[in-house]
Design a protein around this motif. Structure first.
Motif, PDB file in Angstrom:
ATOM      1  N   TYR A 207       0.824  -1.204   0.000  1.00 33.91           N
ATOM      2  CA  TYR A 207       0.000   0.000   0.000  1.00 33.91           C
ATOM      3  C   TYR A 207       0.859   1.256   0.000  1.00 33.91           C
ATOM      4  N   SER A 208       2.028   1.216   0.647  1.00 33.99           N
ATOM      5  CA  SER A 208       3.013   2.288   0.505  1.00 33.99           C
ATOM      6  C   SER A 208       3.724   2.069  -0.831  1.00 33.99           C
ATOM      7  N   PRO A 209       3.707   3.049  -1.740  1.00 27.82           N
ATOM      8  CA  PRO A 209       4.297   2.849  -3.067  1.00 27.82           C
ATOM      9  C   PRO A 209       5.761   2.432  -3.043  1.00 27.82           C
TER      10      PRO A 209
ATOM     11  N   ARG B  50      -5.739   2.123  -8.174  1.00 29.13           N
ATOM     12  CA  ARG B  50      -5.475   2.317  -9.596  1.00 29.13           C
ATOM     13  C   ARG B  50      -4.009   2.633  -9.871  1.00 29.13           C
ATOM     14  N   GLU B  51      -3.232   2.903  -8.824  1.00 29.74           N
ATOM     15  CA  GLU B  51      -1.805   3.161  -9.010  1.00 29.74           C
ATOM     16  C   GLU B  51      -1.132   1.909  -9.557  1.00 29.74           C
ATOM     17  N   PRO B  52      -0.061   2.065 -10.358  1.00 32.56           N
ATOM     18  CA  PRO B  52       0.604   0.892 -10.938  1.00 32.56           C
ATOM     19  C   PRO B  52       1.024  -0.126  -9.881  1.00 32.56           C
ATOM     20  N   GLY B  53       0.544  -1.331 -10.023  1.00 32.41           N
ATOM     21  CA  GLY B  53       0.939  -2.414  -9.127  1.00 32.41           C
ATOM     22  C   GLY B  53       0.216  -2.462  -7.801  1.00 32.41           C
ATOM     23  N   ALA B  54      -0.618  -1.466  -7.503  1.00 35.84           N
ATOM     24  CA  ALA B  54      -1.226  -1.379  -6.173  1.00 35.84           C
ATOM     25  C   ALA B  54      -2.222  -2.508  -5.917  1.00 35.84           C
TER      26      ALA B  54
ATOM     27  N   ASP C 272     -15.255   0.615 -14.491  1.00 36.49           N
ATOM     28  CA  ASP C 272     -15.093   1.590 -13.405  1.00 36.49           C
ATOM     29  C   ASP C 272     -15.159   0.920 -12.042  1.00 36.49           C
ATOM     30  N   ALA C 273     -14.514  -0.257 -11.952  1.00 32.73           N
ATOM     31  CA  ALA C 273     -14.376  -0.989 -10.687  1.00 32.73           C
ATOM     32  C   ALA C 273     -15.725  -1.310 -10.054  1.00 32.73           C
TER      33      ALA C 273
END
Length: 285
Positions: A74-76, A194-198, A177-178
């Motif tokens: 969860y932390s990028p 929606r962040e890459p890899g999240a 849209d999830a």
């Protein structure tokens, strides 16, 4: 009250941490951490530490210091690839690392959903680091295993898990849209996923621990710290049996708190109740 944003380094990972301090916190000259009762709150899936946004101010008003952090995935900057990196033993080690980095010898630990599972394991293995435990929704891992074996209710409630661990789950959950996620999770939890890899990282918690020999992976010893179990009768994912049976695995004071008319998302929907139970557990009287 004040909220400090901090980047905390634990090994190769950097965790996003927020530390809340009440206005009347004691000061100790020359000491980085004057004694102040501290609560560490662990979030679950799929929400990050924002899930406690309505709980934290109430705890600060009660004179408690708070620590919340976005956990592994969860932390990028703490988002490793590879399912094996999300085994519960690594998630527990992250908690140890954050406490050490903040020079906190002991805290009252709160965990909801997956954060609850991590909290039970932490309590079983590091009781000397805790003044107490408040588990929200998620019962002791052995109680969950027992409920899955003995009751149709928990098996039915857990029937969503195969979809989460399946290949391509990310695309299905974010499609249209999830819509699948929006049916069950808080709306504000969607954007960070929606962040890459999240979302892959979040689902890897399930893939790492709910495949193969689940019983062995989730095996957890008894807990020997004062414990409160908060469960809600509207929980769609975790049933009454696993919550009530958790008392069998607590070799200390155990309090069972049932909330009526509340669904699984207790920190968001019943923040006042969570804060009240945490404050009660933090009191020495």
């Amino acid at each position: 009250m004040s909220i400090e944003q901090r980047a905390v380094q634990v090994g190769e990972f950097t965790f996003d941490v927020r530390i809340g301090t009440p206005d009347d916190a004691p000061k100790a000259k020359g000491k980085k951490n004057a004694y102040l009762p501290t609560v560490l709150l662990l979030h679950g899936f799929p929400h990050n530490s924002d899930s406690y946004d309505d709980v934290v101010p109430r705890l600060l008003d009660a004179g408690l210091r708070t620590v919340v952090f976005d956990q592994r995935g969860y932390s990028p900057r703490a988002r490793p690839e590879g399912v094996e990196n999300y085994l519960v033993e690594h998630l527990v080690a992250d908690v140890v690392g954050v406490l050490d980095a903040l020079e906190l010898p002991h805290v009252l630990l709160v965990g909801h959903d997956w954060g609850g599972l991590v909290a039970w394991h932490f309590a079983a293995n590091y009781p000397q680091r805790l003044t107490g435990l408040v588990a929200v929704s998620t019962g002791h891992p052995s109680a969950i295993t027992e409920a899955l074996k003995s009751g149709e209710d928990q098996r039915k409630k857990s029937s969503y898990i195969p979809m989460f661990i399946a290949e391509g789950a990310e695309e299905k959950l974010l499609a249209r849209d999830a819509v699948l996620l929006r049916r069950t999770v808080p709306a504000d939890a969607i954007a960070p996923l929606r962040e890459p890899g999240a979302l892959t990282a979040a689902l890897n918690w399930y893939r790492a621990n709910f495949t193969g020999d689940i019983g062995a992976k989730l095996a957890c010893g008894p807990v020997e710290v004062p414990t409160t179990m908060i469960w809600s009768d509207g929980d769609e994912a975790l049933g009454r049996a696993q919550a009530e049976m958790s008392g069998r695995y607590v070799y200390s004071d155990f309090r069972f708190c049932e909330l009526t008319g509340v669904d699984h998302w207790i920190p968001e929907k019943a923040a006042a109740s969570v804060a009240s139970e945490v404050s009660l557990r933090s009191s020495p009287f």
